[in-house]
Structures are given as structure tokens and as C-alpha cells.
Design a protein around this motif. Sequence first.
Motif, PDB file in Angstrom:
ATOM      1  N   LYS A   7      -0.048  -5.789  -2.079  1.00 31.56           N
ATOM      2  CA  LYS A   7      -1.040  -4.970  -2.985  1.00 31.56           C
ATOM      3  C   LYS A   7      -2.268  -4.735  -2.321  1.00 31.56           C
ATOM      4  O   LYS A   7      -2.548  -3.579  -2.360  1.00 31.56           O
ATOM      5  CB  LYS A   7      -1.532  -5.902  -4.119  1.00 31.56           C
ATOM      6  CG  LYS A   7      -0.332  -6.027  -5.190  1.00 31.56           C
ATOM      7  CD  LYS A   7      -1.051  -7.063  -6.116  1.00 31.56           C
ATOM      8  CE  LYS A   7       0.192  -7.508  -7.264  1.00 31.56           C
ATOM      9  NZ  LYS A   7      -0.375  -8.276  -8.223  1.00 31.56           N
ATOM     10  N   ALA A   8      -2.740  -5.433  -1.381  1.00 30.21           N
ATOM     11  CA  ALA A   8      -3.845  -5.169  -0.419  1.00 30.21           C
ATOM     12  C   ALA A   8      -3.635  -3.683   0.509  1.00 30.21           C
ATOM     13  O   ALA A   8      -4.204  -2.821   0.320  1.00 30.21           O
ATOM     14  CB  ALA A   8      -4.390  -6.191   0.470  1.00 30.21           C
ATOM     15  N   ARG A   9      -2.503  -3.928   0.976  1.00 27.10           N
ATOM     16  CA  ARG A   9      -2.040  -2.979   1.836  1.00 27.10           C
ATOM     17  C   ARG A   9      -1.995  -1.361   1.095  1.00 27.10           C
ATOM     18  O   ARG A   9      -2.324  -0.099   1.380  1.00 27.10           O
ATOM     19  CB  ARG A   9      -0.786  -2.840   2.644  1.00 27.10           C
ATOM     20  CG  ARG A   9      -0.288  -1.793   3.479  1.00 27.10           C
ATOM     21  CD  ARG A   9      -1.114  -1.535   4.592  1.00 27.10           C
ATOM     22  NE  ARG A   9      -0.938  -0.269   4.873  1.00 27.10           N
ATOM     23  CZ  ARG A   9      -1.411   0.020   6.393  1.00 27.10           C
ATOM     24  NH1 ARG A   9      -2.106  -0.840   6.891  1.00 27.10           N
ATOM     25  NH2 ARG A   9      -1.043   1.259   6.588  1.00 27.10           N
ATOM     26  N   LEU A  10      -1.232  -1.576  -0.357  1.00 25.33           N
ATOM     27  CA  LEU A  10      -1.375  -0.558  -1.138  1.00 25.33           C
ATOM     28  C   LEU A  10      -2.711   0.158  -1.523  1.00 25.33           C
ATOM     29  O   LEU A  10      -2.793   1.556  -1.517  1.00 25.33           O
ATOM     30  CB  LEU A  10      -0.550  -0.918  -2.414  1.00 25.33           C
ATOM     31  CG  LEU A  10      -0.329   0.272  -3.473  1.00 25.33           C
ATOM     32  CD1 LEU A  10       0.555   1.342  -3.136  1.00 25.33           C
ATOM     33  CD2 LEU A  10       0.293  -0.121  -4.701  1.00 25.33           C
ATOM     34  N   ILE A  11      -3.418  -0.831  -1.880  1.00 21.16           N
ATOM     35  CA  ILE A  11      -4.933  -0.471  -2.282  1.00 21.16           C
ATOM     36  C   ILE A  11      -5.440   0.422  -0.954  1.00 21.16           C
ATOM     37  O   ILE A  11      -5.973   1.504  -1.175  1.00 21.16           O
ATOM     38  CB  ILE A  11      -5.738  -1.476  -2.388  1.00 21.16           C
ATOM     39  CG1 ILE A  11      -5.258  -1.992  -3.983  1.00 21.16           C
ATOM     40  CG2 ILE A  11      -7.187  -1.138  -2.618  1.00 21.16           C
ATOM     41  CD1 ILE A  11      -5.753  -3.402  -4.167  1.00 21.16           C
ATOM     42  N   ILE A  12      -5.340  -0.201   0.351  1.00 22.00           N
ATOM     43  CA  ILE A  12      -5.897   0.461   1.410  1.00 22.00           C
ATOM     44  C   ILE A  12      -5.379   2.133   1.481  1.00 22.00           C
ATOM     45  O   ILE A  12      -6.086   2.981   1.910  1.00 22.00           O
ATOM     46  CB  ILE A  12      -5.569  -0.393   2.569  1.00 22.00           C
ATOM     47  CG1 ILE A  12      -6.544  -1.459   2.452  1.00 22.00           C
ATOM     48  CG2 ILE A  12      -6.037   0.364   3.888  1.00 22.00           C
ATOM     49  CD1 ILE A  12      -6.241  -2.624   3.678  1.00 22.00           C
TER      50      ILE A  12
END
Length: 57
Positions: A7-12
Amino acid sequence: MGVDPGKARLIIDVALAIHRRAMPRWLAEPDITLAQLMSQAAAELRDVVAPPASTIG
């Protein structure tokens, strides 16, 4: 707490895409703030990803 790495990668990725969309506009139109243009880019993304319910179906 924290955020799942996926999810963090998607947000970035989304934040970078919004920035890439807004930055050239900001350089071409310095009277508008980068924050305003990033907000517009986020709204464009929202319109594409989640169109109003009345247009679905």
C-alpha cells in the motif's frame, strides 16, 4: 502501526504521478500554485478512477 509495504508503494506511485502531471503545468503557469495544480491533477485521477455513480452501468 504503519502501512503495508504494498500500500505504501501504491501511495508513493500515485503521489509521484500527480506531481508529474502538475509540475509542467506549474512551470508554464507560475500564477497558479503547485498545490492547486496537484489538487487538480488528483481530481482528474479521481474522475478517471471513480466516475460518479450516475455514469456507471
